[in-house]
Enzyme design. Structure first.
Site, mmCIF file in Angstrom:
data_model
loop_
_atom_site.group_PDB
_atom_site.id
_atom_site.type_symbol
_atom_site.label_atom_id
_atom_site.label_comp_id
_atom_site.label_asym_id
_atom_site.label_seq_id
_atom_site.Cartn_x
_atom_site.Cartn_y
_atom_site.Cartn_z
ATOM 1 N N ASP A 1 -9.154 4.229 -2.014
ATOM 2 C CA ASP A 1 -9.847 4.395 -1.126
ATOM 3 C C ASP A 1 -10.949 4.564 -1.413
ATOM 4 O O ASP A 1 -11.393 6.245 -1.545
ATOM 5 C CB ASP A 1 -8.859 5.029 -0.430
ATOM 6 C CG ASP A 1 -8.070 4.359 0.305
ATOM 7 O OD1 ASP A 1 -7.777 3.216 0.376
ATOM 8 O OD2 ASP A 1 -6.623 5.561 1.015
ATOM 9 N N GLU B 1 2.480 4.482 -3.790
ATOM 10 C CA GLU B 1 2.988 5.717 -5.342
ATOM 11 C C GLU B 1 4.257 6.470 -5.560
ATOM 12 O O GLU B 1 4.381 6.446 -6.856
ATOM 13 C CB GLU B 1 1.656 6.840 -4.903
ATOM 14 C CG GLU B 1 -0.177 5.985 -5.441
ATOM 15 C CD GLU B 1 -0.906 4.890 -3.775
ATOM 16 O OE1 GLU B 1 0.349 5.398 -2.399
ATOM 17 O OE2 GLU B 1 -1.069 4.085 -4.210
ATOM 18 N N ASP C 1 0.887 -1.216 0.117
ATOM 19 C CA ASP C 1 0.491 -0.134 -0.064
ATOM 20 C C ASP C 1 0.491 1.252 -0.019
ATOM 21 O O ASP C 1 1.853 1.289 0.051
ATOM 22 C CB ASP C 1 -1.147 -0.694 1.520
ATOM 23 C CG ASP C 1 -2.034 1.299 1.327
ATOM 24 O OD1 ASP C 1 -2.632 1.032 0.251
ATOM 25 O OD2 ASP C 1 -2.083 1.247 2.290
HETATM 26 C C1 GLC Z 1 -5.075 3.446 2.640
HETATM 27 C C2 GLC Z 1 -4.517 1.576 2.274
HETATM 28 C C3 GLC Z 1 -6.460 1.400 2.720
HETATM 29 C C4 GLC Z 1 -5.654 0.998 4.231
HETATM 30 C C5 GLC Z 1 -4.880 2.395 5.068
HETATM 31 C C6 GLC Z 1 -4.117 1.707 6.327
HETATM 32 O O1 GLC Z 1 -5.723 4.256 3.308
HETATM 33 O O2 GLC Z 1 -5.854 2.088 0.834
HETATM 34 O O3 GLC Z 1 -6.512 -0.187 2.487
HETATM 35 O O4 GLC Z 1 -6.728 -0.150 5.080
HETATM 36 O O5 GLC Z 1 -3.729 2.769 3.858
HETATM 37 O O6 GLC Z 1 -3.177 0.896 5.683
#
Ligand code: GLC
Length: 805
Positions: free
Chosen positions: A485, A410, A407
């Site tokens: 998200d 980017e 995650d």
């Molecule tokens: C980001 C991710 C989400 C995750 C969060 C905490 O917002 O997109 O899926 O739960 O981070 O790790």
């Protein structure tokens, strides 16, 4: 606001007259007298690469997107010099290059139709600020032309009349018009006069595409740096274009483990251990199938990757094993930001080895993420990827984690206006040092690749499973993905449907959304409708942010729980069908979801459809996207289709109302299809599957279906230990014949097929198996006749007499 338009810009430069031509095997070089060179590579008869330089020579040719496994080679290549142009002819394409201005036009070699032509064609603007050029390409657009692709754009499937840019961006709670978001897939398909072609602009700088928005008859694309470097694919079928693009940028390196196609439950975050167990045991207690449970960032010690919070998870190895004994595979999150902490071994190692990204003047790239101030590994350096892959040893080999979720790659940086690294950050780019302007869009991809390498090593002999949020073209080789998200709204359900289809037509089928919505909380009805759509998404996961309440199947009311259970069970029954489709994807690059235009481009009704899609080869699904609906209008493509719930046969080629109360959704099966089904299991492998059901949908005429099976995990299938069954169905007024062709060395655990005949227009009087009459005890329940036969039959012949019913 219009930025950097074709028209507005006064600083554009153009190629001048071609003064030289050279050929080097499959590469053709056209040189203009102002140092512009066009390098045209004939990759295949229907695939050309166009690459331009403005300075008389080319930079090192390097791409993260193109796979070394791509098929290359052509049958025919002829080049002719005419008075005012050059002509390049293959068995599929005729390409003309004007001597005057280097403009390119491309024709179908067989019927001569003009497929695509440059408007201004290649032009550029010098970039004083950064050096190099802003490189541009403009093409003419036909009145009836449609455009598709571009990855995860959260808007109408048909891109016509829109402008988009590509810059991988952390986009919490994005909306229908947010652009860009998480992925950069600079590939589109154009369709006009019944013929489709594709363009892949393999340039990792920020790119933009204008699909006849600024000028009605012009489609253009440009990048803030790098080369004008694009591939042109010719169909004429859109399916061929998508398959060809997927072949070039890579099919997944292997099949996922079958469990990864089951249901996944996730939340930010389930902790401590007792909470995790409470969730998993509730699944088992309520008998709702589930295969994977997720650990979000709170499992770590102060959000340090590769550590555990021992207060919440005192003995992770024991917990992971206990979960596995109950059929749950544990998936853990890993982010790129490494906490600045001199007592933290991962930080120390990276610092000592000089693995962190640096600013142009030598300082480290410092940015805030969950753990506070972090440094970030330069995943574009092969040494760093190697080191990173080694970090997974304990997590995977010792603790037993089965999947890793990447995650924030980017890369996302908090509390800064541009949400990411500044442009000047330096990257290795596999030995082609560059700034973040060039590496930004592939940073997440290279992180996921390094993670994949680690999982592949330490999960062996099992298959690795990785998920990523950021991606560039080609990332599908290593990992699955989700759409980031999103929000618990009906509009987002619509967006999720489009994104999964769009990703599939952009070569990246293993995708899904946060079911129910990540931000905010859905009503039970929205959650139910989202699960219904989700069973048709290759990646099937509920995820939500904990601040907004619970999102487990039982978090609403009993009706919701019951309907959600029913749909998850359908997914589990369809696993052999989905697995077969996945095999078709990894083997042939066939998208797992087919938007109607991809399924039947000749029917112009499909060109603007967005909601309906084909799941695999023969199931048509259409989600209900509005509250309080008792059904919806939808378009049924040409051909005859069985209503999945009632077996009523519908003649397609029209829009119609389909009933679908909250416990249902519009699902249709193509006539003639043979759909394989497993019994319901609580998780993959819970039961030994000794019999597979084949739902046979009678058709007067012919249809083919397939069933792929293997050990559901491991790599033996790559050595021939798989089983591929091809079924040819032939239906006549009072007969039905199924011929089976078998391939592969795998002995399936199932021994028999339970064949269920839907829509038989006759009563069975005789059954012949491989030309021998067999005693049959056929059972007719609700109009469905069923018989059980040995799995290895070659020909099944059903003879009947017209029934009066
Ligand atoms: C980001 C991710 C989400 C995750 C969060 C905490 O917002 O997109 O899926 O739960 O981070 O790790």
């Amino acid at each position: 606001m219009i930025v950097n338009t074709e028209l507005e810009n006064k600083g554009n430069l153009f190629p001048s007259k071609i003064i030289d031509f050279k050929k080097d095997v499959d590469k053709l070089y056209f040189t203009a007298d102002n140092d512009v060179i066009l390098e045209l590579t004939v990759v295949r008869d229907s695939l050309f690469r166009f690459r331009y330089t403005t300075v008389g020579n080319f930079d090192n040719d390097f791409s993260y997107a193109i796979t070394k496994y791509a098929s290359i080679g052509y049958n025919k290549l002829e080049i002719e010099e005419k008075t005012d142009h050059f002509e390049i002819l293959t068995s599929k394409l005729r390409c003309k290059i004007s001597k005057d201005d280097m403009r390119v036009s491309i024709y179908d070699a067989i019927d001569g139709m003009l497929i695509n032509e440059d408007e201004t064609g290649f032009h550029w603007e010098e970039s004083y600020e950064h050096g190099g050029n802003i490189v541009k390409m403009s093409k003419t657009s036909n009145d009836g032309e449609s455009y598709y692709g571009l990855g995860d754009k959260p808007n109408h499937l048909n891109l016509k009349g829109k402008r988009y840019s590509n810059w991988v961006t952390d986009s919490y709670a994005y909306g229908k018009d947010t652009d860009p978001i998480y992925k950069t897939i600079p590939f589109y398909t154009g369709l006009h006069h019944g013929k489709a072609y594709g363009v892949f602009f393999d340039n990792t700088f920020k790119t933009s595409f204008d699909f006849a928005q600024e000028r009605r008859n012009v489609t253009s694309f440009w990048a803030q740096g790098g080369e004008m470097n694009y591939y042109f694919f010719y169909g004429p079928k859109m399916m061929d274009v998508v398959e060809s693009y997927t072949d070039l940028t890579g099919k997944p390196h292997h099949l996922p483990p079958l469990w990864a196609l089951g249901f996944h439950q996730c939340k930010w975050s389930y902790y401590p251990e007792s909470k995790v167990k409470e969730i998993t045991s509730t699944f088992r207690k309520l008998q709702i199938p589930c295969d994977a449970i997720y650990l979000d960032i709170d499992y770590m010690e102060g959000f340090r990757c590769f550590t555990w919070n021992k207060e919440y998870f005192p003995d992770p190895k024991r917990m992971v094993k206990e979960l596995l004994d109950d059929g749950f595979k544990t998936v853990a999150i890993i982010d790129p930001g490494i906490k600045i902490d001199k007592d933290y071994s991962v930080f120390k190692e990276a610092l000592e080895n000089d693995y962190f990204c640096k600013r142009a003047d030598g300082d480290y790239m410092k940015g805030k993420v969950w753990p506070g101030e972090c440094y970030f590994p330069d995943f574009t350096n092969p040494k760093v990827r190697d080191w990173w892959s080694g970090l997974f040893q304990e997590l995977i080999e010792d603790i037993g984690i089965k999947g890793v979720w990447n995650d924030m790659n980017e890369p996302a940086v908090m509390e800064v206006p541009n949400k990411t690294f500044p442009d000047d950050v330096r990257h290795d780019y596999d030995g082609n040092p560059c700034s973040h302007r060039k590496a930004h869009n592939i940073y997440g991809m290279q992180m996921a690749r390094a993670t994949y390498q680690g999982l592949k090593k330490y999960s062996y002999p099992k298959r690795p499973f990785v998920i990523t949020r950021a991606a560039y073209s080609g990332t599908q080789r290593y990992t699955s993905t989700w759409t980031g998200d999103n929000v618990a709204t009906w509009e987002h359900l619509w967006i999720a449907n489009i994104q999964a289809q769009r990703m599939a037509m952009s070569g990246f089928s293993f995708a899904g959304s946060d079911i129910g919505g990540f931000a905010e909380q859905p009503q039970g009805e929205l959650f139910t409708r989202w699960i219904q759509l989700g069973i048709f998404h290759p990646f099937f996961r509920v995820h939500s942010s904990g601040d907004h309440g619970d999102q487990e199947p039982w978090a609403f009311d009993e009706d919701v729980t019951a309907i959600v259970k029913k749909f998850i069970e359908i997914r589990y029954q369809l696993l052999p069908y989905l697995y077969t489709a996945f095999w078709n994807y990894t083997d042939h690059g066939k998208p797992l979801l087919k938007s109607l235009v991809l399924y039947d481009q000749e029917d112009v009704q499909t060109h603007y459809r967005t909601d309906e899609f084909i799941f695999g080869e023969q199931i048509l699904a259409c989600p209900v996207l509005e509250p309080n609906a008792k059904g919806r209008r939808m378009y049924i493509p040409q051909g005859n289709w069985y209503n999945f719930w009632t077996d009523t046969i519908i003649k397609g080629g029209k829009e119609m109302w389909v009933d679908a109360d909250i416990d249902s959704m519009p699902i249709f099966i193509k006539e003639g299809a043979i759909i394989p089904k497993f019994p319901i299991q609580q998780y993959v492998g819970e039961k030994e599957i000794t019999e597979v059901t084949l739902d046979v949908y009678y058709k007067k005429g012919k249809e083919e279906s397939e069933l792929y099976s293997d050990a559901n995990d491991g790599f033996d299938y790559t050595k021939g230990r798989y089983s591929l069954r091809n079924f040819k169905l032939t239906g006549k007024s009072s007969e039905l014949i199924i011929n089976q062709h078998k391939e592969g060395k795998f002995t399936t655990p199932y021994q028999t097929f339970n064949i269920q005949f839907h829509g038989l227009p006759f009563d069975i009087v005789e059954v012949q198996l491989d030309n021998e009459k067999i005693a049959h005890k056929s059972l007719r329940v609700n109009g469905v006749e069923s018989i059980v036969v040995d799995k290895n039959f070659s020909e099944l012949h059903i003879i009947g007499i017209k029934s009066n019913s």
